[in-house]
Design a protein around this motif. Structure first.
Motif, PDB file in Angstrom:
ATOM      1  N   PHE A 231       0.818  -1.212   0.000  1.00  0.00           N
ATOM      2  CA  PHE A 231       0.000   0.000   0.000  1.00  0.00           C
ATOM      3  C   PHE A 231       0.850   1.259   0.000  1.00  0.00           C
ATOM      4  CE2 PHE A 231      -2.043   3.485   2.306  1.00  0.00           C
ATOM      5  CZ  PHE A 231      -2.897   3.868   1.282  1.00  0.00           C
ATOM      6  N   ILE A 232       1.928   1.288   0.778  1.00  0.00           N
ATOM      7  CA  ILE A 232       2.795   2.468   0.761  1.00  0.00           C
ATOM      8  C   ILE A 232       3.300   2.716  -0.653  1.00  0.00           C
ATOM      9  CG2 ILE A 232       4.950   3.478   1.603  1.00  0.00           C
ATOM     10  CD1 ILE A 232       4.618   1.923   4.171  1.00  0.00           C
ATOM     11  N   SER A 233       3.641   1.650  -1.357  1.00  0.00           N
ATOM     12  CA  SER A 233       4.158   1.785  -2.719  1.00  0.00           C
ATOM     13  C   SER A 233       3.102   2.342  -3.673  1.00  0.00           C
ATOM     14  CB  SER A 233       4.664   0.434  -3.229  1.00  0.00           C
ATOM     15  OG  SER A 233       5.778  -0.014  -2.481  1.00  0.00           O
ATOM     16  N   VAL A 234       1.867   1.832  -3.577  1.00  0.00           N
ATOM     17  CA  VAL A 234       0.848   2.320  -4.503  1.00  0.00           C
ATOM     18  C   VAL A 234       0.423   3.746  -4.153  1.00  0.00           C
ATOM     19  CG1 VAL A 234      -1.325   1.588  -3.391  1.00  0.00           C
ATOM     20  CG2 VAL A 234      -1.120   1.496  -5.860  1.00  0.00           C
ATOM     21  N   ALA A 235       0.452   4.093  -2.870  1.00  0.00           N
ATOM     22  CA  ALA A 235       0.134   5.472  -2.480  1.00  0.00           C
ATOM     23  C   ALA A 235       1.196   6.428  -3.015  1.00  0.00           C
ATOM     24  CB  ALA A 235       0.033   5.575  -0.961  1.00  0.00           C
ATOM     25  N   ALA A 236       2.466   6.025  -2.935  1.00  0.00           N
ATOM     26  CA  ALA A 236       3.529   6.851  -3.490  1.00  0.00           C
ATOM     27  C   ALA A 236       3.367   7.008  -4.990  1.00  0.00           C
ATOM     28  CB  ALA A 236       4.892   6.227  -3.170  1.00  0.00           C
ATOM     29  N   TRP A 237       2.982   5.958  -5.671  1.00  0.00           N
ATOM     30  CA  TRP A 237       2.744   6.003  -7.118  1.00  0.00           C
ATOM     31  C   TRP A 237       1.680   7.053  -7.450  1.00  0.00           C
ATOM     32  CZ3 TRP A 237       0.590   1.176 -10.178  1.00  0.00           C
ATOM     33  CH2 TRP A 237       0.699   1.421 -11.548  1.00  0.00           C
ATOM     34  N   HIS A 238       0.617   7.081  -6.671  1.00  0.00           N
ATOM     35  CA  HIS A 238      -0.421   8.106  -6.877  1.00  0.00           C
ATOM     36  C   HIS A 238       0.168   9.506  -6.733  1.00  0.00           C
ATOM     37  CE1 HIS A 238      -4.486   6.311  -7.239  1.00  0.00           C
ATOM     38  NE2 HIS A 238      -3.930   5.249  -6.676  1.00  0.00           N
ATOM     39  N   LEU A 239       0.947   9.714  -5.694  1.00  0.00           N
ATOM     40  CA  LEU A 239       1.492  11.047  -5.445  1.00  0.00           C
ATOM     41  C   LEU A 239       2.503  11.455  -6.514  1.00  0.00           C
ATOM     42  CD1 LEU A 239       1.950  10.836  -1.563  1.00  0.00           C
ATOM     43  CD2 LEU A 239       0.131  12.000  -2.816  1.00  0.00           C
ATOM     44  N   PHE A 240       3.249  10.502  -7.039  1.00  0.00           N
ATOM     45  CA  PHE A 240       4.201  10.812  -8.108  1.00  0.00           C
ATOM     46  C   PHE A 240       3.491  11.245  -9.394  1.00  0.00           C
ATOM     47  CE2 PHE A 240       7.588   8.179  -5.965  1.00  0.00           C
ATOM     48  CZ  PHE A 240       8.543   9.190  -5.927  1.00  0.00           C
ATOM     49  N   THR A 241       2.303  10.734  -9.641  1.00  0.00           N
ATOM     50  CA  THR A 241       1.639  10.952 -10.926  1.00  0.00           C
ATOM     51  C   THR A 241       0.458  11.926 -10.854  1.00  0.00           C
ATOM     52  OG1 THR A 241       0.309   8.953 -10.523  1.00  0.00           O
ATOM     53  CG2 THR A 241       2.316   8.706 -11.833  1.00  0.00           C
ATOM     54  N   ASP A 242       0.204  12.485  -9.696  1.00  0.00           N
ATOM     55  CA  ASP A 242      -0.880  13.458  -9.537  1.00  0.00           C
ATOM     56  C   ASP A 242      -0.301  14.678  -8.824  1.00  0.00           C
ATOM     57  OD1 ASP A 242      -3.109  14.977  -8.756  1.00  0.00           O
ATOM     58  OD2 ASP A 242      -4.370  13.200  -8.455  1.00  0.00           O
ATOM     59  N   GLU A 243       0.113  15.671  -9.595  1.00  0.00           N
ATOM     60  CA  GLU A 243       0.813  16.825  -9.035  1.00  0.00           C
ATOM     61  C   GLU A 243      -0.052  17.576  -8.034  1.00  0.00           C
ATOM     62  OE1 GLU A 243       3.990  19.043  -8.179  1.00  0.00           O
ATOM     63  OE2 GLU A 243       3.967  17.332  -9.575  1.00  0.00           O
ATOM     64  N   GLU A 244      -1.329  17.731  -8.350  1.00  0.00           N
ATOM     65  CA  GLU A 244      -2.219  18.453  -7.443  1.00  0.00           C
ATOM     66  C   GLU A 244      -2.352  17.725  -6.109  1.00  0.00           C
ATOM     67  OE1 GLU A 244      -6.889  19.979  -7.193  1.00  0.00           O
ATOM     68  OE2 GLU A 244      -6.047  19.308  -9.108  1.00  0.00           O
ATOM     69  N   LEU A 245      -2.505  16.394  -6.170  1.00  0.00           N
ATOM     70  CA  LEU A 245      -2.624  15.612  -4.935  1.00  0.00           C
ATOM     71  C   LEU A 245      -1.314  15.647  -4.164  1.00  0.00           C
ATOM     72  CD1 LEU A 245      -4.537  13.691  -3.357  1.00  0.00           C
ATOM     73  CD2 LEU A 245      -3.421  11.794  -4.564  1.00  0.00           C
ATOM     74  N   ARG A 246      -0.207  15.591  -4.884  1.00  0.00           N
ATOM     75  CA  ARG A 246       1.100  15.638  -4.215  1.00  0.00           C
ATOM     76  C   ARG A 246       1.303  16.959  -3.480  1.00  0.00           C
ATOM     77  NH1 ARG A 246       6.904  14.318  -7.163  1.00  0.00           N
ATOM     78  NH2 ARG A 246       8.296  15.154  -5.534  1.00  0.00           N
ATOM     79  N   GLU A 247       0.931  18.059  -4.113  1.00  0.00           N
ATOM     80  CA  GLU A 247       1.071  19.367  -3.466  1.00  0.00           C
ATOM     81  C   GLU A 247       0.142  19.468  -2.266  1.00  0.00           C
ATOM     82  OE1 GLU A 247       0.366  22.272  -6.462  1.00  0.00           O
ATOM     83  OE2 GLU A 247       2.261  21.892  -7.520  1.00  0.00           O
TER      84      GLU A 247
END
Length: 404
Positions: A231-247
């Motif tokens: 899960f940590i890995s897939v959550a990081a994947w989301h944050l890497f590919t969604d700039e708005e969510l990452r910010e």
């Protein structure tokens, strides 16, 4: 209005009509609706099924089954006695500082090398934290490698009727022996001499044998190490590919970040297939009223579909919308931790661990995803494995173009 795009990274095959509960041709009842799934998981008229329970039932009766495979008063009493290891207060007071220290140590490895495989970082953190909770604190070197082999990316089916089955049977038994000799036996010996406030010491005081402690340790290892890692890995994947969510995540308060974690877990449950067997007739909410599932029926709960049930989750259930009114508090991640007697006891640890690691990871300078991951599936539990996501930090390495 146009429907929001499906944000999920983990795309499983479609499973049929969207009906809260349906009786399949193979005799299995499949539950896709949120209310129906919750009713089955909370019912006192069901017991644990799947997860290799058939193999466990063949064990000699004198050997106590791991808590995952028990039901009824004995199961409730065990959960009551061990609940103190997993309360939100204990997680914050006993495990947060440990997790911070562990996360920073593994990220120091990334900073020093400039690049790393994310699955190695997340597994290292998950192992270190879970070992402390369980009491596996006297292991010989190489525990990560041993656990990698015990929980491979793809499982085979052990058996005695084919070379393939024999291979997996021998492999499985040899891995059990390796972990026992290198990890569990040293911990049991140490905690018999000097008891500590951990799960192994508790099991020793209950009079459990070494074999029983081994079974419990591997059960908690699967939940506390393997699923958390993915899960940590897939959550990081989301944050890497969604700039708005990452910010949003990077700039948010701890509670705001946790809302993002809950929402991503709702969408990407690490275990998406739960099974129960009814011990008597059970009424389950259906589309047109209660549906009665007869006794001795196998029920499969499709957690990923229940978690995206529009009737329960509201607008655009497959989009990332932290803080949904329908999913707050204990069930902000919907049924991603299960429900009822077998709800994951380590939910608060897993969420804290994820938030701590990702908070430090995405605070690194010039963090970037170098290669996207591949996804493989473990059909028995509807699980996924994230491999090949390589991350980099600092200045990109210069390429020597003069070399011939």
């Amino acid at each position: 209005m146009e429907r929001a795009e499906d944000a999920r990274k983990i795309r499983r095959d479609g499973t049929g009509p969207v009906c809260p509960i349906a009786h399949g041709e193979d005799g299995t009842w499949r539950v896709r609706g949120y209310e129906a799934a919750r009713a089955v998981l909370r019912s006192t008229g069901t017991v644990q099924a799947g997860l290799g329970i058939e193999t466990v039932e063949k064990m000699p009766s004198r050997i106590r089954r791991p808590v995952l495979y028990r039901d009824g008063p004995e199961h409730r009493e065990h959960r009551r006695q061990t609940a103190r290891y997993f309360t939100p207060r204990r997680v914050d007071e006993h495990y947060r500082e440990l997790t911070e220290r562990v996360a920073l140590r593994h990220l120091d490895t990334l900073r020093g090398a400039g690049e790393a495989w994310l699955e190695d970082l997340t597994f290292g953190v998950s192992i270190d934290v879970a070992c402390e909770v369980i009491g596996l604190t006297h292991s010989r070197p190489g525990i990560q490698r041993r656990l990698e082999r015990f929980f491979p990316e793809k499982f085979g089916r052990p058996g005695l009727t084919s070379w393939h089955g024999l291979y997996w049977l021998l492999r499985q038994n040899s891995q059990w022996l390796r972990i026992y000799l290198a990890d569990v036996r040293p911990a049991v010996r140490a905690h018999r001499e000097r008891p500590a406030d951990n799960l192994i010491s508790h099991l020793i005081t209950e009079g459990c044998s070494d074999a029983e402690i081994l079974g419990e340790c591997l059960t908690y290892a699967a939940a506390g190490m393997v699923t958390t890692r993915e899960f940590i890995s897939v959550a990081a994947w989301h944050l890497f590919t969604d700039e708005e969510l990452r910010e949003r995540y990077a700039a948010g308060s701890d509670s705001a970040r946790m809302a993002v974690i809950h929402e991503l877990l709702r969408l990407e449950p690490a275990v998406a297939r739960l099974k129960r067997r009814t011990t008597g007739a059970v009424d389950v909410p259906g589309a047109d009223g209660p549906v009665t599932v007869p006794g001795d029926a196998l029920v499969e709960i499709l957690v990923d579909e229940a978690n995206t049930d529009p009737g329960a989750m509201g607008k655009d259930p497959t989009s990332v919308r932290p803080g949904r009114p329908a999913t707050t508090g204990r069930y902000a991640a919907a049924l991603a931790f299960g429900d009822g007697p077998h709800r994951c006891p380590g939910a608060d640890i897993a969420l804290m661990e994820t938030n701590v690691f990702l908070g430090h990871l995405f605070a690194l300078d010039n963090l970037r995803m170098l290669t996207p991951p591949r996804v493989t599936f473990q059909d028995e539990i509807g699980g996924y494995a994230i491999r090949g996501l390589r991350v980099g930090v600092g200045e990109p390495k210069a390429v020597d173009r003069t070399a011939s």
